[in-house]
Design an enzyme around this catalytic site. Structure first.
Site, PDB file in Angstrom:
ATOM      1  N   ASP A   1       0.859  -1.181   0.000  1.00 11.86           N
ATOM      2  CA  ASP A   1       0.000   0.000   0.000  1.00 11.86           C
ATOM      3  C   ASP A   1       0.907   1.247   0.000  1.00 11.86           C
ATOM      4  O   ASP A   1       2.129   1.121   0.158  1.00 11.86           O
ATOM      5  CB  ASP A   1      -0.843  -0.081   1.288  1.00 11.86           C
TER       6      ASP A   1
ATOM      7  N   GLU B   1       2.749   5.200  -3.805  1.00  6.93           N
ATOM      8  CA  GLU B   1       2.744   6.240  -4.870  1.00  6.93           C
ATOM      9  C   GLU B   1       4.058   6.997  -4.930  1.00  6.93           C
ATOM     10  O   GLU B   1       4.426   7.400  -6.048  1.00  6.93           O
ATOM     11  CB  GLU B   1       1.577   7.215  -4.630  1.00  6.93           C
TER      12      GLU B   1
ATOM     13  N   ASP C   1      -9.204   4.024  -1.792  1.00 10.66           N
ATOM     14  CA  ASP C   1     -10.146   4.383  -0.717  1.00 10.66           C
ATOM     15  C   ASP C   1     -11.463   4.920  -1.235  1.00 10.66           C
ATOM     16  O   ASP C   1     -11.706   6.132  -1.225  1.00 10.66           O
ATOM     17  CB  ASP C   1      -9.480   5.408   0.210  1.00 10.66           C
TER      18      ASP C   1
HETATM   19  C1  NOJ Z   1      -4.698   3.156   2.797  1.00 13.22           C
HETATM   20  C2  NOJ Z   1      -5.319   2.048   2.017  1.00 13.22           C
HETATM   21  O1  NOJ Z   1      -5.879   2.531   0.834  1.00 13.22           O
HETATM   22  C3  NOJ Z   1      -6.339   1.329   2.860  1.00 13.22           C
HETATM   23  O2  NOJ Z   1      -6.900   0.275   2.138  1.00 13.22           O
HETATM   24  C4  NOJ Z   1      -5.682   0.821   4.121  1.00 13.22           C
HETATM   25  O3  NOJ Z   1      -6.633   0.205   4.948  1.00 13.22           O
HETATM   26  C5  NOJ Z   1      -5.026   1.970   4.877  1.00 13.22           C
HETATM   27  N1  NOJ Z   1      -4.103   2.627   4.008  1.00 13.22           N
HETATM   28  C6  NOJ Z   1      -4.284   1.498   6.136  1.00 13.22           C
HETATM   29  O4  NOJ Z   1      -3.239   0.672   5.816  1.00 13.22           O
END
Ligand code: NOJ
Length: 989
Positions: free
Chosen positions: A568, A571, A645
């Protein structure tokens, strides 16, 4: 009416209080749009857009680029498929020029590649400012990351015409393609069968900002009495207003640029690269993910229903993103397809820097040969730095484009089969006991799933490769229970490494010099989940090697063979950085600036983790599974992505399908969206509809924010629990078809879920349809319900075939190019079966893919209008790389003239070698039943049919059900009693 004083005062007070309370309790659910740049806030985008406005406003605009030698005659050459010349850019009114070396490579696949560099930077004859350690060249290593093949030159390419105006090169399959390279101004028209399909610099917007030394203009001398604010004001009053510099000539952001309080020092000055690419006669363009908007891209220069901003590609952690927007998201694939009736073409703009793409459409075709077309699409590509490097695909079918792009950037890795099952995630499962409990509950309620996920809280104080000592005391027993139930664990590992003492990962990374550096070449420190952090520089081969060592079972203790990884924030997300990411003047391996490689960064981290998983233990050869949030062209080779998200809202449910379709046509089809929505709490109807849609995402994972309420499928009250379970079972029963679709994606880059234009490129009425899709080549046409209280829907029908309801076998009355109403009560997903297809299923309910490995199959034959049908099944052990040694079965089924046959669709290259472990166990797997939908009425009365395999014939029972009401006639064959791997036929005559 008189207002009463005291009352209005108390009302005001009340409203104030209310608004304060609201601001306390309303979750901040909108992306902070101001955190991200608009085009006018990005110096090079503003200049190039203004340059376009300036050029297009002139009646006789001459782009200042030409192919001419010093003597005035063009010096060009074509050798071994490679055309070379120098473009001269005129840079001032005196006619001074700079040299831009041009190469046009004609490739065997029929793809052409155009690269333009800048001589001065290429030879490093420039000066950097601020004592920068950055490289002087234009970044030319994007291909190192994105391209894995397809570069064999077309040595048959030849010049067929040459004069003072330019040359024509003939190339491609049967010499059907031509590149007409014009000398002054420099431009290229790409033709197929004599018709222009794609044009470079046709509108004259090409722009390579050449290097120049910074000229420090002297401050205007101040006269006495002009000192101080007073003096300034006086001056402003007295002096006539200076004329504003036109935006395309504005130098104010050439040498540094500020956004949100961050200064970008730009040691190389302005260096953007831009080009207009026109698709004459093409009304639709698709691709360039990742954006939350329609599949068919919108115009971006304003006007009703259009965007005002260009599509932006600058990978960013956009938090809660807005829908129907050209705003950048987490990943970038600068690959675009253009579509008109019966023709698809494409371009791939290979550049890893911040990129903006303007799209406009012109009414009517300029091209007399494209009489049918209604419009042309103009695009304008603008990147901040790097060489110009563009691949051109001339089709003519969508399948050709997908294949040619895949030849260059690679195809979807054949996934571990479990990863096509359902993934249960949330931020966070709080302890190992919690995980075990969820696992038990899923079993208790007979809900199939394959993987449970751990988000960042499992770590000890956000230190990756550690476990929270209080909450995850015994990760091995947790992994063991999952393994006993045929299940996997995915743990998150992010690229930011906590910068604290006594954490060997950070001290190691620092001492080995493997972190990304700041502009002064010191380790860059920024803010992310753990607080102060540093970032692994996965561009560095030494960093990849080191990263690999961290995943060994004896280093990352508590992990087992059934542990896989989630990347995650790659970017990369830097909470205190400009636009929530790294400063552009940071330095990566080889001293490339972050500016040059930003969009590639996420892929390098994904790649390092992929490398780590394939080499966890000597001799262990299992297919890795790594999910990534950030991606670039080529990421498809490394695993899956998800759309980040999203929110628990109907709008976000609706937005997911076009986004996933865009991923598919951009070559990265292993994609999904958080089922249920990440932020917020979905009402039960929304959650149910989301599971029904998610069951048709190539990557199927339920996920929720840390503040969201628990929502594992078993938490739902009846009847929704059963409805959700049915959607999950449907996913599992169609698993053989999903796996076969992934196999096809692996072979030729085809999308896994396919939009109408891709499957039916002759049907213009379907070109903008993006809320329904076909699953692989199964003929299953799915339209998820994405609206509240919606219990029927219109399904667009792209052809004249027979269509049947998946569940009832009702024949749907359809008209080509029109929509048909399909009922969709809450327990139903609208799915139609298209005549002419055969698809495999496994109907015995199971708890995970591993537990289904040796279950028998069902074959569904949907008889087409002409009485025939075709389909395929690909199967292997779903886990190892043994398939590369021929340990797989790939069968082709055909129903034709009342004969159903199965034969090898492709033969293992290592045919004749001994059967491996899986092949041996798979020997007895067979077809439990065959369902034939749309069976001829002449079968009434037939009780059995002969099945022949290996020269032996036996009879199998047949049950015929005649058409009744709206339901089509169908027949069910009993257990076939033939081996899956053997050739066989069933005679229905
Ligand atoms: C951002 C991610 O997009 C999300 O899916 C994740 O739960 C959180 N970071 C925490 O790691």
């Amino acid at each position: 009416m008189k207002s009463s004083g005291p009352l209005s005062t108390s009302w005001t007070a009340y409203l104030c209080l209310l608004s304060v309370l609201c601001s306390l309790f309303t979750p901040v659910v909108l992306v902070k749009e101001n955190d991200f740049k608009k085009c006018h806030q990005s110096g090079f985008c503003r200049r190039n857009r203004a340059y376009a406005d300036h050029a297009l406003a002139q009646s006789s605009w001459q782009a200042p680029y030409k192919i001419f030698s010093a003597e005035g005659a063009a010096a060009v050459s074509l050798k071994d498929g490679q055309f070379e010349a120098t473009i001269l850019k005129t840079v001032d009114e005196q006619g001074s020029t700079v040299n831009l070396p041009l190469t046009v490579s004609f490739l065997k696949s029929g793809t052409a590649r155009v690269t333009v560099d800048e001589e001065k930077r290429k030879s490093q004859s420039i000066e950097l400012r601020h004592d920068s350690k950055a490289r002087k060249e234009r970044y030319n290593e994007a291909e190192k990351w994105a391209i894995v093949g397809g570069l064999t030159p077309d040595t048959d390419a030849k010049i067929t015409h040459e004069d003072k105006a330019g040359v024509t090169v003939q190339y491609g399959p049967e010499g059907a393609f031509e590149a007409v390279i014009k000398f002054e101004p420099f431009a290229i028209d790409f033709k197929r069968d004599g018709t222009t399909q794609i044009q470079f610099n046709d509108r004259g917007l090409m722009n390579m900002e050449h290097w120049r030394a910074k000229v420090d203009k002297p401050e205007p001398e101040k006269k006495e009495g002009e000192e101080g604010q007073e003096g300034e004001e006086k001056k402003a009053e007295e002096e006539p207003k200076k004329e504003e510099v036109p935006a395309h000539l504005d130098e104010s952001t050439w040498w540094d640029e500020t956004f949100g309080g961050n200064i970008d020092t730009k040691p190389r000055g302005p260096e953007s690269v831009a080009l207009d690419i026109t698709f004459p006669g093409y009304e639709h363009v698709y691709g360039i993910p990742e954006h939350a908007g329609p599949l068919s891209l919108k115009e971006t220069r304003g006007g009703e229903g259009n965007y005002e901003e260009p599509y932006r590609l600058y990978n960013a952690d956009v938090f809660e993103y807005v829908l129907d927007s050209p705003m950048t998201l987490y990943g970038a694939i600068p690959f675009m397809q253009a579509q008109r009736k019966d023709s698809t073409v494409g371009v791939f703009w290979l550049n890893g820097a911040e990129t903006w793409i303007d799209v406009t459409k012109a009414k009517g075709s300029k091209n007399p040969l494209n009489r049918n077309s209604k419009a042309s699409t103009n695009t304008h590509w603008i990147s901040e730095s790097g060489i110009m490097d563009v691949f051109v695909f001339l089709g003519p079918t969508p399948k050709d484009i997908s294949k040619n792009y895949a030849e260059l950037t690679g195809t979807t890795a054949l996934p571990a089969e479990f990863s096509l099952g359902y993934h249960q995630c949330r931020w966070n499962y709080v302890s190992d006991d919690d995980v075990k409990e969820v696992d038990r509950k899923m079993d208790k309620f007979n809900i199939p799933y394959d993987v449970i996920w751990l988000d960042i809280e499992y770590t000890h104080e956000k230190k990756y490769f550690t476990w929270d000592p209080d909450m995850f005391k015994d990760p091995i027993s947790m992994g063991q229970q999952l393994d006993d139930h045929g299940r996997k664990l995915v743990t998150i590992i992010d690229p930011h490494i906590k910068n604290v003492d006594n954490y060997p990962v950070i001290s190691d990374m620092k001492s080995k010099g493997l972190a990304v550096k700041n502009k002064d070449a010191n380790d860059f420190d920024g803010w992310c989940w753990p607080g102060s952090s540093m970032w692994i520089d996965a561009f560095n081969p030494a960093a990849i090697k080191w990263w690999t060592s961290l995943f060994k079972y004896d280093y990352f203790k508590g992990t087992m063979e059934n542990t896989y990884i989630w990347n995650d924030m790659n970017e990369p997300s830097v909470f205190n950085g400009p636009e929530v990411t790294m400063p552009k003047d940071n330095l990566h391996h080889g001293n490339w600036e972050h500016r040059d490689v930003h969009n590639i960064n996420g892929m390098t981290f994904h790649n390092a983790t992929w490398e780590a998983l394939v080499s966890r233990k000597k001799g262990e050869m299992r297919r890795p599974f790594v999910l990534t949030r950030s991606f670039f062209a080529g990421s498809q080779r490394l695993g899956a992505m998800w759309t980040g998200d999203n929110q628990a809202s109907w709008d976000h449910l609706g937005a997911a399908v076009p986004m996933i379709l865009a991923q598919g046509i951009a070559g990265f089809p292993f994609s999904g969206a958080d089922v249920g929505g990440f932020f917020g709490n979905p009402e039960i109807e929304l959650q149910t509809r989301w599971y029904q849609a998610g069951a048709f995402y190539p990557f199927f994972r339920g996920h929720a924010h840390i503040d969201a309420r628990r929502r594992e499928p078993y938490m739902a009250a009846e009847p929704h629990r059963s409805i959700i379970t049915a959607a999950l079972r449907l996913r599992y029963s169609l698993m053989p078809s999903w796996y076969t679709a992934f196999f096809h994606a692996n072979q030729d880059g085809s999308p896994i879920i396919r939009p109408m234009y891709w499957t039916h490129p002759s049907e213009e009425s379907g070109f903008a349809v993006d809320d329904q899709f076909f699953v692989g080549s199964t003929g299953l046409l799915v339209k998820p319900i994405v609206e509240k209280d919606k219990f029927d829907t219109e399904v667009y029908i792209p052809d004249d075939e027979n269509y049947y309801d998946y569940f009832t076998y009702n024949k749907v009355s359809t008209h080509k190019g029109k929509s048909v109403s399909v009922s969709a009560p809450i327990e139903t997903i609208p799915i139609l079966m298209r005549g002419g297809h055969i698809f495999p299923r496994r109907d015995i309910p199971s708890r995970s893919t591993q537990l289904m490995k040796f279950d028998d199959y069902t074959l569904v034959v949907v008889i087409g209008k002409d009485g025939s049908a075709k389909g395929e099944l690909y199967v292997d052990d779903g886990d190892s790389f043994e398939f590369e040694k021929g340990q797989f079965l790939h069968r082709a089924f055909e129903f034709k003239q009342l004969l159903l046959t199965s034969e090898a669709a492709s033969k293992p290259s290592a045919e004749g070698q001994a059967e491996g472990e899986w092949m041996k166990q798979f020997r007895d797997v067979s077809f439990d039943k065959v369902v034939l939908v749309g069976a001829p009425s002449s079968w009434e009365g037939k009780k059995e049919v002969p099945v022949t395999s290996g020269g032996e014939t036996h009879k199998v029972r047949l049950d015929f059900y005649k058409a009744e009401g709206g339901r089509a006639a169908f027949a069910v064959l009993g257990r076939l009693g033939v081996r899956m791997g053997a050739d066989w036929e069933v005679d229905f005559a």
